[in-house]
Design a protein around this motif. Structure first.
Motif, PDB file in Angstrom:
ATOM      1  N   GLU A 117      32.491  42.402  60.320  1.00  0.00           N
ATOM      2  CA  GLU A 117      32.822  42.857  58.970  1.00  0.00           C
ATOM      3  C   GLU A 117      34.302  42.620  58.661  1.00  0.00           C
ATOM      4  OE1 GLU A 117      31.018  43.714  56.378  1.00  0.00           O
ATOM      5  OE2 GLU A 117      29.324  43.130  57.648  1.00  0.00           O
ATOM      6  N   ALA A 118      35.175  42.827  59.667  1.00  0.00           N
ATOM      7  CA  ALA A 118      36.594  42.564  59.447  1.00  0.00           C
ATOM      8  C   ALA A 118      36.837  41.068  59.246  1.00  0.00           C
ATOM      9  CB  ALA A 118      37.411  43.083  60.629  1.00  0.00           C
ATOM     10  N   ILE A 119      36.107  40.244  59.990  1.00  0.00           N
ATOM     11  CA  ILE A 119      36.225  38.789  59.838  1.00  0.00           C
ATOM     12  C   ILE A 119      35.752  38.358  58.451  1.00  0.00           C
ATOM     13  CG2 ILE A 119      35.272  36.593  60.639  1.00  0.00           C
ATOM     14  CD1 ILE A 119      37.407  37.652  62.477  1.00  0.00           C
ATOM     15  N   ARG A 120      34.628  38.925  58.036  1.00  0.00           N
ATOM     16  CA  ARG A 120      34.068  38.575  56.717  1.00  0.00           C
ATOM     17  C   ARG A 120      35.052  38.930  55.598  1.00  0.00           C
ATOM     18  NH1 ARG A 120      28.613  38.261  54.637  1.00  0.00           N
ATOM     19  NH2 ARG A 120      28.593  38.730  52.406  1.00  0.00           N
ATOM     20  N   ARG A 121      35.638  40.130  55.678  1.00  0.00           N
ATOM     21  CA  ARG A 121      36.597  40.544  54.644  1.00  0.00           C
ATOM     22  C   ARG A 121      37.807  39.606  54.626  1.00  0.00           C
ATOM     23  NH1 ARG A 121      35.308  45.734  56.506  1.00  0.00           N
ATOM     24  NH2 ARG A 121      37.205  45.777  57.776  1.00  0.00           N
ATOM     25  N   ASP A 126      41.024  35.497  52.035  1.00  0.00           N
ATOM     26  CA  ASP A 126      41.747  34.231  52.193  1.00  0.00           C
ATOM     27  C   ASP A 126      41.280  33.193  51.171  1.00  0.00           C
ATOM     28  OD1 ASP A 126      43.513  32.393  53.368  1.00  0.00           O
ATOM     29  OD2 ASP A 126      41.952  31.629  54.705  1.00  0.00           O
ATOM     30  N   LEU A 127      39.962  33.074  50.980  1.00  0.00           N
ATOM     31  CA  LEU A 127      39.406  32.065  50.074  1.00  0.00           C
ATOM     32  C   LEU A 127      39.258  32.576  48.645  1.00  0.00           C
ATOM     33  CD1 LEU A 127      36.667  30.499  52.392  1.00  0.00           C
ATOM     34  CD2 LEU A 127      39.075  29.873  52.147  1.00  0.00           C
ATOM     35  N   GLU A 128      39.478  33.887  48.462  1.00  0.00           N
ATOM     36  CA  GLU A 128      39.438  34.519  47.137  1.00  0.00           C
ATOM     37  C   GLU A 128      38.082  34.365  46.452  1.00  0.00           C
ATOM     38  OE1 GLU A 128      42.739  32.816  45.049  1.00  0.00           O
ATOM     39  OE2 GLU A 128      44.184  34.185  45.984  1.00  0.00           O
ATOM     40  N   ARG A 129      37.017  34.472  47.229  1.00  0.00           N
ATOM     41  CA  ARG A 129      35.649  34.453  46.677  1.00  0.00           C
ATOM     42  C   ARG A 129      34.706  34.981  47.744  1.00  0.00           C
ATOM     43  NH1 ARG A 129      34.640  27.950  47.007  1.00  0.00           N
ATOM     44  NH2 ARG A 129      36.434  27.550  48.356  1.00  0.00           N
ATOM     45  N   PRO A 130      33.515  35.412  47.349  1.00  0.00           N
ATOM     46  CA  PRO A 130      32.556  35.936  48.323  1.00  0.00           C
ATOM     47  C   PRO A 130      32.116  34.853  49.317  1.00  0.00           C
ATOM     48  CG  PRO A 130      31.967  36.588  46.097  1.00  0.00           C
ATOM     49  CD  PRO A 130      33.049  35.577  45.965  1.00  0.00           C
ATOM     50  N   GLU A 132      29.208  34.186  50.268  1.00  0.00           N
ATOM     51  CA  GLU A 132      27.995  33.504  49.810  1.00  0.00           C
ATOM     52  C   GLU A 132      28.290  32.332  48.873  1.00  0.00           C
ATOM     53  OE1 GLU A 132      27.136  37.406  51.338  1.00  0.00           O
ATOM     54  OE2 GLU A 132      28.515  36.722  49.750  1.00  0.00           O
ATOM     55  N   GLU A 133      29.469  32.302  48.267  1.00  0.00           N
ATOM     56  CA  GLU A 133      29.840  31.194  47.397  1.00  0.00           C
ATOM     57  C   GLU A 133      30.445  30.024  48.166  1.00  0.00           C
ATOM     58  OE1 GLU A 133      32.272  32.354  44.160  1.00  0.00           O
ATOM     59  OE2 GLU A 133      30.947  33.992  43.502  1.00  0.00           O
ATOM     60  N   VAL A 134      30.634  30.206  49.477  1.00  0.00           N
ATOM     61  CA  VAL A 134      31.235  29.155  50.311  1.00  0.00           C
ATOM     62  C   VAL A 134      30.246  28.651  51.347  1.00  0.00           C
ATOM     63  CG1 VAL A 134      33.186  28.556  51.797  1.00  0.00           C
ATOM     64  CG2 VAL A 134      33.472  30.285  50.003  1.00  0.00           C
ATOM     65  N   PHE A 135      29.532  29.573  51.975  1.00  0.00           N
ATOM     66  CA  PHE A 135      28.635  29.220  53.071  1.00  0.00           C
ATOM     67  C   PHE A 135      27.214  29.670  52.764  1.00  0.00           C
ATOM     68  CE2 PHE A 135      32.828  30.197  54.966  1.00  0.00           C
ATOM     69  CZ  PHE A 135      33.142  28.944  55.452  1.00  0.00           C
ATOM     70  N   ALA A 136      26.260  28.808  53.067  1.00  0.00           N
ATOM     71  CA  ALA A 136      24.853  29.210  52.954  1.00  0.00           C
ATOM     72  C   ALA A 136      24.490  30.165  54.079  1.00  0.00           C
ATOM     73  CB  ALA A 136      23.952  27.968  52.994  1.00  0.00           C
ATOM     74  N   GLU A 137      25.108  29.958  55.242  1.00  0.00           N
ATOM     75  CA  GLU A 137      24.884  30.832  56.388  1.00  0.00           C
ATOM     76  C   GLU A 137      26.214  31.007  57.125  1.00  0.00           C
ATOM     77  OE1 GLU A 137      21.889  29.346  58.998  1.00  0.00           O
ATOM     78  OE2 GLU A 137      20.499  28.834  57.369  1.00  0.00           O
ATOM     79  N   ARG A 245      37.871  20.919  53.568  1.00  0.00           N
ATOM     80  CA  ARG A 245      39.005  21.576  52.920  1.00  0.00           C
ATOM     81  C   ARG A 245      38.555  22.628  51.912  1.00  0.00           C
ATOM     82  NH1 ARG A 245      43.883  18.128  50.434  1.00  0.00           N
ATOM     83  NH2 ARG A 245      44.377  18.010  52.642  1.00  0.00           N
ATOM     84  N   ARG A 246      37.456  22.386  51.219  1.00  0.00           N
ATOM     85  CA  ARG A 246      37.033  23.322  50.165  1.00  0.00           C
ATOM     86  C   ARG A 246      36.604  24.668  50.744  1.00  0.00           C
ATOM     87  NH1 ARG A 246      35.115  18.379  49.066  1.00  0.00           N
ATOM     88  NH2 ARG A 246      35.824  17.336  47.146  1.00  0.00           N
ATOM     89  N   ALA A 247      36.300  24.695  52.027  1.00  0.00           N
ATOM     90  CA  ALA A 247      35.894  25.945  52.662  1.00  0.00           C
ATOM     91  C   ALA A 247      36.968  26.461  53.614  1.00  0.00           C
ATOM     92  CB  ALA A 247      34.582  25.740  53.425  1.00  0.00           C
ATOM     93  N   SER A 248      38.208  25.991  53.424  1.00  0.00           N
ATOM     94  CA  SER A 248      39.302  26.361  54.326  1.00  0.00           C
ATOM     95  C   SER A 248      40.451  26.965  53.547  1.00  0.00           C
ATOM     96  CB  SER A 248      39.787  25.130  55.105  1.00  0.00           C
ATOM     97  OG  SER A 248      38.741  24.547  55.860  1.00  0.00           O
TER      98      SER A 248
END
Length: 581
Positions: A117-121, A126-130, A132-137, A245-248
């Protein structure tokens, strides 16, 4: 070669950011350890060398081993930069006794992962979005966790498998705390003149801190990976993972998943039909290119950062492909790719050292001790006053003794003859004025880790055989450059008659002077003899004062105390001079 969607440019330093606060409790704990270690060395290696007190000294190797064990336990318990420092010190067999390096060698950069949960937050911040908007899994269970970051398997929105490397939450505070404590310890070391003369400690701290902080910037790591991909773009045996890059971001790095076979899993390599000896040769050749061609070095080649990707072999069906993270079916005589990951720790070799390094390798290839010594001097490792002729003779003896030995035999002989080698060369090494080149610290670290890895892959690996072809190529390139300078040298030869005439003219006028001086070795021996006489006289005087004070104390306490205080003051003065100079 896999395509990168990052631009292959030279890594830029991280953008300035406000200094992170430190953990005061951790800082005091680490500083307390370094303070005790400093006091230990001061007492045993300086104070107990004084007259009469030397009888109280214990076995130095046992003391060093115990000190290394305490540091290893501290680093394993606290993690952070201390683990990386311990790993680095474990490779410095040229500085520390074998007992110390062996004690630290078992220090692994493996720690329990941070809560998901700390990693997810942190990813979302860092990416300024949820997420689910970056990774399917995004797998909650970490693939691995180290002192600075941890990795999770993921799948991008387009279905591409990926690995997401995420900094541990709060790691900046731990890093800044450890760096400040290490900086304090380095400032204490500057008291010793012997250390201060041999290494620019301020530069060393700056380099270590800058490299460590770069590991906290995932954008810089992505740029490093892009540069390596460009450097090895034409090599079918090297694979650098693509960076998404778009997910970093600054604390998050998404890259192509490439966890195939671990480079040190010898049983898996054999079962997959990959020749581990060939892997050793390819790995060594890539580092020759990194150092002497590209001048940009992956400075952390431990087994966790290197994989082997088996390719289709003669007995495999068309379309055969190994998927990362999945078992590799048995096979025979398979080709392979060497896969590098984790480009946080890199070393860029500056222009001023490149020529010296090439000369050094050419000298090794030609078995030319003089060329190697001159390369040391050109690099600034040997300071003015070094006896180059004596060093050349010593290196020739080493060539005669070890030339052509494979790495397994070489290690056995060095261990067996360590004492005799130290008796033969130890005083020369101590007396030679040297200056550690801070720009090469992490390159040296990479080479030391590399030698250990290729030895594991092939215990009969021959450094001489694998180095010679590369040295010959460099020598040929150097010869081509010399041809271009031949004309200017010929013109210089034409000036010799005029120069000779000028010397003869000065001689006729009585203005020619000749300067003479002792040979460096003779001068050094004379200075050593003078210092030994001074020390003996001072020790005799202090012992006489101490003894006289003890004898006279019963009859004349004031006079006896005065003599003993004089002896103590003289001893403290000599101690201060020994520490500072």
């Amino acid at each position: 070669m896999a395509r990168h969607d990052t631009h292959p440019e030279v890594s830029r330093p991280p953008q300035p950011r406000p200094a992170a606060p430190i953990d005061r409790k951790r800082y005091l704990r680490v500083s307390w350890f370094f303070g005790r270690a400093f006091a230990h060395l001061l007492w045993h290696d300086v104070v107990l060398r004084l007259p009469l007190l030397s009888l109280l000294r214990r076995d130095p190797l046992a003391r060093w081993r115990a000190l290394a064990r305490r540091f290893r336990l501290l680093a394993a318990r606290m993690g952070g930069v201390l683990i990386k420092l311990g790993q680095y010190l474990s490779t410095r067999v040229d500085v520390f006794p074998l007992e110390v390096t062996r004690e630290l060698a078992g220090l692994q950069d493996e720690v329990p992962p941070a809560p998901f949960e700390a990693i997810r937050r942190q990813i979302e911040d860092d990416l300024e979005r949820p997420v689910e908007e970056v990774f399917a899994e995004l797998e909650p269970t970490a693939l691995g966790a180290a002192s600075l970051a941890q990795a999770h398997a993921a799948r991008l929105l387009d279905g591409e498998p990926a690995v997401v490397k995420v900094l541990r939450p709060g790691i900046e505070v731990l890093v800044e705390t450890d760096l400040r404590a290490i900086g304090l310890a380095i400032r204490w070391l500057k008291v010793w003149g012997f250390v201060r003369r041999r290494v620019d400690l301020d530069r060393l701290v700056e380099e270590f801190a800058a490299t460590t902080r770069r590991e906290l910037d995932m954008r810089a790591e992505g740029e490093h990976a892009a540069r390596f991909a460009a450097d090895f773009a034409g090599d079918p045996q090297v694979l650098i993972p693509r960076i998404f890059r778009r997910a970093s971001g600054r604390k998050t790095l998404a890259q192509e998943r490439v966890d195939y076979l671990k480079v040190d899993d010898l049983e898996a390599l054999e079962r997959a039909g990959v020749d581990r000896r060939a892997v050793a040769r390819v790995l060594y050749a890539t580092y020759m290119r990194q150092i002497f061609v590209h001048h940009f070095v992956h400075a952390d080649p431990h087994p966790g950062n290197l994989f082997v990707r088996p390719l289709r072999g003669a007995g495999d069906p068309p379309g055969f492909a190994v998927r990362p993270g999945e078992p590799v079916p048995p096979g025979t005589a398979r080709r392979f790719q060497l896969v590098f990951v984790d480009f946080g720790m890199v070393a860029a070799i500056p222009e001023r050292l490149r020529s010296a390094l090439r000369s050094y390798l050419i000298g090794i290839g030609k078995r030319d001790a003089g060329a190697v010594v001159r390369a040391y001097a050109e690099a600034g490792i040997l300071l003015p006053g070094a006896d180059l002729a004596q060093l050349e003779e010593a290196l020739e003896r080493l060539f005669d003794r070890f030339w052509g030995m494979d790495i397994g035999r070489l290690g056995d002989v060095v261990r067996q003859e360590a004492a005799s080698l130290w008796r033969e060369l130890g005083q020369l090494l101590l007396d030679t004025p040297v200056q550690l080149q801070v720009d090469l610290v992490f390159t040296n670290r990479a080479l030391e880790l590399l030698i250990g890895l290729v030895t594991r892959l092939d215990e009969r690996f021959n450094l001489w055989t694998e180095t010679l072809p590369f040295a010959r190529r460099l020598a040929e390139e150097q010869a081509e450059g010399w041809l271009g300078r031949a004309a200017s040298q010929a013109r210089a030869l034409g000036d010799l008659p005029a120069d000779a005439a000028q010397v003869l003219n000065q001689a006729r006028r009585g203005r020619l002077s000749v300067r003479t001086a002792l040979a460096p070795d003779a001068r050094r021996q004379l200075v050593r003899l003078e210092r030994a006489i001074d020390r003996a006289a001072a020790n005799l005087l202090l012992a006489a004062l101490l003894l006289a004070g003890a004898v006279l104390y019963d009859g004349s306490p004031i006079l006896g105390s005065a003599l003993m205080l004089a002896a103590l003051a003289g001893g403290l003065w000599r101690l201060l001079r020994a520490v500072v100079g």
